[in-house]
Design a protein around this motif. Sequence first.
Motif, PDB file in Angstrom:
ATOM      1  N   ILE A   1       0.830  -1.198   0.000  1.00 46.53           N
ATOM      2  CA  ILE A   1       0.000   0.000   0.000  1.00 46.53           C
ATOM      3  C   ILE A   1       0.866   1.250   0.000  1.00 46.53           C
ATOM      4  O   ILE A   1       0.609   2.210  -0.741  1.00 46.53           O
ATOM      5  CB  ILE A   1      -0.965  -0.023   1.204  1.00 46.53           C
ATOM      6  CG1 ILE A   1      -2.028  -1.110   0.997  1.00 46.53           C
ATOM      7  CG2 ILE A   1      -1.623   1.343   1.404  1.00 46.53           C
ATOM      8  CD1 ILE A   1      -2.884  -1.376   2.214  1.00 46.53           C
ATOM      9  N   GLN A   2       1.908   1.247   0.797  1.00 47.57           N
ATOM     10  CA  GLN A   2       2.793   2.410   0.855  1.00 47.57           C
ATOM     11  C   GLN A   2       3.525   2.612  -0.474  1.00 47.57           C
ATOM     12  O   GLN A   2       3.691   3.752  -0.935  1.00 47.57           O
ATOM     13  CB  GLN A   2       3.807   2.249   1.979  1.00 47.57           C
ATOM     14  CG  GLN A   2       4.735   3.448   2.144  1.00 47.57           C
ATOM     15  CD  GLN A   2       5.689   3.292   3.320  1.00 47.57           C
ATOM     16  OE1 GLN A   2       5.898   2.191   3.814  1.00 47.57           O
ATOM     17  NE2 GLN A   2       6.271   4.390   3.767  1.00 47.57           N
ATOM     18  N   ALA A   3       3.947   1.520  -1.112  1.00 48.80           N
ATOM     19  CA  ALA A   3       4.674   1.634  -2.380  1.00 48.80           C
ATOM     20  C   ALA A   3       3.788   2.236  -3.469  1.00 48.80           C
ATOM     21  O   ALA A   3       4.262   2.999  -4.315  1.00 48.80           O
ATOM     22  CB  ALA A   3       5.188   0.264  -2.808  1.00 48.80           C
ATOM     23  N   GLY A   4       2.520   1.889  -3.468  1.00 43.29           N
ATOM     24  CA  GLY A   4       1.583   2.488  -4.406  1.00 43.29           C
ATOM     25  C   GLY A   4       1.622   1.938  -5.816  1.00 43.29           C
ATOM     26  O   GLY A   4       1.010   2.519  -6.718  1.00 43.29           O
ATOM     27  N   HIS A   5       2.331   0.821  -6.037  1.00 41.14           N
ATOM     28  CA  HIS A   5       2.394   0.269  -7.387  1.00 41.14           C
ATOM     29  C   HIS A   5       1.073  -0.396  -7.781  1.00 41.14           C
ATOM     30  O   HIS A   5       0.755  -0.473  -8.965  1.00 41.14           O
ATOM     31  CB  HIS A   5       3.529  -0.745  -7.496  1.00 41.14           C
ATOM     32  CG  HIS A   5       4.837  -0.248  -6.984  1.00 41.14           C
ATOM     33  ND1 HIS A   5       5.271   1.054  -7.193  1.00 41.14           N
ATOM     34  CD2 HIS A   5       5.815  -0.863  -6.250  1.00 41.14           C
ATOM     35  CE1 HIS A   5       6.454   1.204  -6.626  1.00 41.14           C
ATOM     36  NE2 HIS A   5       6.799   0.077  -6.052  1.00 41.14           N
ATOM     37  N   LEU A   6       0.346  -0.883  -6.783  1.00 42.02           N
ATOM     38  CA  LEU A   6      -0.951  -1.512  -7.020  1.00 42.02           C
ATOM     39  C   LEU A   6      -2.052  -0.492  -6.772  1.00 42.02           C
ATOM     40  O   LEU A   6      -2.061   0.179  -5.741  1.00 42.02           O
ATOM     41  CB  LEU A   6      -1.152  -2.706  -6.093  1.00 42.02           C
ATOM     42  CG  LEU A   6      -0.149  -3.855  -6.189  1.00 42.02           C
ATOM     43  CD1 LEU A   6      -0.447  -4.893  -5.119  1.00 42.02           C
ATOM     44  CD2 LEU A   6      -0.188  -4.496  -7.566  1.00 42.02           C
ATOM     45  N   LYS A   7      -2.981  -0.400  -7.689  1.00 39.79           N
ATOM     46  CA  LYS A   7      -4.138   0.468  -7.492  1.00 39.79           C
ATOM     47  C   LYS A   7      -5.329  -0.303  -6.939  1.00 39.79           C
ATOM     48  O   LYS A   7      -6.262   0.284  -6.397  1.00 39.79           O
ATOM     49  CB  LYS A   7      -4.525   1.140  -8.810  1.00 39.79           C
ATOM     50  CG  LYS A   7      -3.417   2.021  -9.392  1.00 39.79           C
ATOM     51  CD  LYS A   7      -2.950   3.073  -8.391  1.00 39.79           C
ATOM     52  CE  LYS A   7      -1.845   3.932  -8.970  1.00 39.79           C
ATOM     53  NZ  LYS A   7      -1.286   4.887  -7.953  1.00 39.79           N
ATOM     54  N   PHE A   8      -5.291  -1.630  -7.100  1.00 39.07           N
ATOM     55  CA  PHE A   8      -6.349  -2.488  -6.586  1.00 39.07           C
ATOM     56  C   PHE A   8      -5.717  -3.518  -5.647  1.00 39.07           C
ATOM     57  O   PHE A   8      -4.829  -4.271  -6.063  1.00 39.07           O
ATOM     58  CB  PHE A   8      -7.090  -3.182  -7.727  1.00 39.07           C
ATOM     59  CG  PHE A   8      -7.820  -2.234  -8.639  1.00 39.07           C
ATOM     60  CD1 PHE A   8      -9.135  -1.876  -8.380  1.00 39.07           C
ATOM     61  CD2 PHE A   8      -7.178  -1.689  -9.742  1.00 39.07           C
ATOM     62  CE1 PHE A   8      -9.798  -0.990  -9.220  1.00 39.07           C
ATOM     63  CE2 PHE A   8      -7.836  -0.806 -10.589  1.00 39.07           C
ATOM     64  CZ  PHE A   8      -9.156  -0.455 -10.311  1.00 39.07           C
ATOM     65  N   ILE A   9      -6.157  -3.543  -4.395  1.00 34.65           N
ATOM     66  CA  ILE A   9      -5.608  -4.422  -3.369  1.00 34.65           C
ATOM     67  C   ILE A   9      -6.564  -5.585  -3.183  1.00 34.65           C
ATOM     68  O   ILE A   9      -7.741  -5.401  -2.885  1.00 34.65           O
ATOM     69  CB  ILE A   9      -5.414  -3.663  -2.044  1.00 34.65           C
ATOM     70  CG1 ILE A   9      -4.544  -2.418  -2.264  1.00 34.65           C
ATOM     71  CG2 ILE A   9      -4.804  -4.572  -0.989  1.00 34.65           C
ATOM     72  CD1 ILE A   9      -3.128  -2.713  -2.718  1.00 34.65           C
TER      73      ILE A   9
ATOM     74  N   LYS B   1      -8.333   1.681   1.596  1.00 30.60           N
ATOM     75  CA  LYS B   1      -9.281   2.771   1.361  1.00 30.60           C
ATOM     76  C   LYS B   1      -8.727   4.090   1.870  1.00 30.60           C
ATOM     77  O   LYS B   1      -8.860   5.131   1.212  1.00 30.60           O
ATOM     78  CB  LYS B   1     -10.612   2.450   2.041  1.00 30.60           C
ATOM     79  CG  LYS B   1     -11.728   3.407   1.674  1.00 30.60           C
ATOM     80  CD  LYS B   1     -13.046   2.954   2.264  1.00 30.60           C
ATOM     81  CE  LYS B   1     -14.169   3.922   1.888  1.00 30.60           C
ATOM     82  NZ  LYS B   1     -15.466   3.522   2.483  1.00 30.60           N
ATOM     83  N   THR B   2      -8.062   4.085   3.020  1.00 33.04           N
ATOM     84  CA  THR B   2      -7.449   5.297   3.568  1.00 33.04           C
ATOM     85  C   THR B   2      -6.386   5.845   2.622  1.00 33.04           C
ATOM     86  O   THR B   2      -6.203   7.064   2.521  1.00 33.04           O
ATOM     87  CB  THR B   2      -6.832   5.002   4.946  1.00 33.04           C
ATOM     88  OG1 THR B   2      -7.876   4.587   5.843  1.00 33.04           O
ATOM     89  CG2 THR B   2      -6.140   6.223   5.518  1.00 33.04           C
ATOM     90  N   ALA B   3      -5.704   4.947   1.918  1.00 36.18           N
ATOM     91  CA  ALA B   3      -4.645   5.347   0.986  1.00 36.18           C
ATOM     92  C   ALA B   3      -5.184   5.664  -0.414  1.00 36.18           C
ATOM     93  O   ALA B   3      -4.400   5.814  -1.351  1.00 36.18           O
ATOM     94  CB  ALA B   3      -3.595   4.244   0.898  1.00 36.18           C
ATOM     95  N   ASP B   4      -6.497   5.762  -0.551  1.00 37.24           N
ATOM     96  CA  ASP B   4      -7.147   6.039  -1.844  1.00 37.24           C
ATOM     97  C   ASP B   4      -6.892   4.949  -2.874  1.00 37.24           C
ATOM     98  O   ASP B   4      -6.845   5.213  -4.086  1.00 37.24           O
ATOM     99  CB  ASP B   4      -6.716   7.404  -2.401  1.00 37.24           C
ATOM    100  CG  ASP B   4      -7.291   8.565  -1.605  1.00 37.24           C
ATOM    101  OD1 ASP B   4      -8.417   8.417  -1.083  1.00 37.24           O
ATOM    102  OD2 ASP B   4      -6.619   9.602  -1.497  1.00 37.24           O
TER     103      ASP B   4
END
Length: 382
Positions: free
Chosen positions: A266-274, A295-298
Motif C-alpha cells: 500500500i505504501q509503495a503504491g504500485h498496485l491500485k487495486f488491493i 481505502k485510507t490510501a485512496d
Amino acid sequence: MPQNHRIARIEAYAYRCPVETPVDTSFGRMSDRPAVFVRLEDEDGCFGWGEVFANWPAAGAEHRVNLIERDLAQLVLGQTVEDPADFFGHLSTATRIRALQSGEWGPFRQTIAGIDTALWDMKARAADLSLRKLLNPEAADRLPAYASGIHIGSAPSGLARAREDGFKAFKVKVGFNLEHDAQAVRSMAGTLDKGETLYTDANQAFNATQAMAFLSLLNDAPIGWLEEPIAADAPSAHWKDVAASTHIPLAGGENFAGKTAFADAIQAGHLKFIQPDIAKWGGISGCFAVARAAKTADLTYCPHFLGGGIGLSASTELLAAVGGDGLLEVDVNPNPLRQAFAPSGIDRSTGTWAATSKPGLGCDELPPELARYKTHQIGVHL
C-alpha cells in the motif's frame, strides 16, 4: 454488550467436485474443484462457518482438514473468544514455530483464516445480524460484481455467457502466450458494450520485461487492470518499473500474507487495486484491516476469491462492510461447491450481486446435495 464464546466443537469437511472442463491458469490446471469448510460451535450451541483455501496444491484439501484436527483443534477448543481479531493474533503467534518447523506457512495461515471467518460468523449470528451489518450498520445490500475465471482461449463464449447471466464486467486469464493473449484481449475489448469493463489476470506468469512488453501491446486498449503480472514476491523495483511503464492499473494481493506485506504494498503504491483472499490469509480480521488501510490510501479494495460458497459469502459481506467502489469477484466456471450456496445472486439489470438477508454469512448447514463430493471430514469436541 460483547458476547463471549467458549468453543466446544470444531468440524472440518473436504470436498472434491469433478468438472468436465478443467480450469487452466498460467501456472497449472485444476482438474477438479476442491473446497474445505470449517464449522465452530460454542458451548451454548451458537455456531459459525468459514472456508479454507484448498485450490493448491492439488492434494491440499484433505491435508487442511487433517491440519485442523491434529494441530489447530487443540489450540481452539476450550478457548473463550470475545474479539475474533484478538484470537486471530493469538492463533498466528501460537502456530508460528509449528509453521516454521514444517515450512508450511501457507496451510497454517489458510486454516487460521477459515477459523477466523467462522468466529465472525458466530459473532454475527449471536447478534442476529448479517456480518456486514455487524461490521458496518450502513453496509449496502448489493454490490457491483465481475465475472471471473474466464480463460482467454474461450473468452468470446465465456463473456457471452456471463453477459447473458447479467454481468457487466469480466476478467480473463492470460499469461499463456504473450503476443497471442495480447491480441485476443484487444479483440475482446473491441466487443464490449457501453458500460462494460474488461480486466485481465496473468497469475504471476511474466517477469518484469515480459510484463512491460505485454502491457505495451495493450496500452491503447480500455483495460480495467492487469492482475499479478509478475510474481508476488518480485522485488519492489520490478513492480515499480512495470507500473511506470503503463497507464493500465495493476492489481494484486491474493498471494500476500501478513499485515506488513500489505502495508508495504500500500505504501509503495504500485498496485491500485488491493486483493487479499479471505480464505488464504487473514479471514475477516486480517482482510478487514487491510481493506480499511487500502481505502485510507485512496486505493481500491477488491476481494480475491475463487472457491466455494461460504468464502464467496464472506467476501461479499466484507466488501459490503468496507464500502467504496470495489468489485466482487464471482467465478463463473461450473462449480457445485459454490453454486449450491448461491445459485444466482446477480441482478441482470444492474450487474450487482446480492448479499445475504440472513444472520452471519447466511449458511445454516451445508447443502445436502454436496454429500456425494465429500472426501474427508473430522469432528473434535471438548
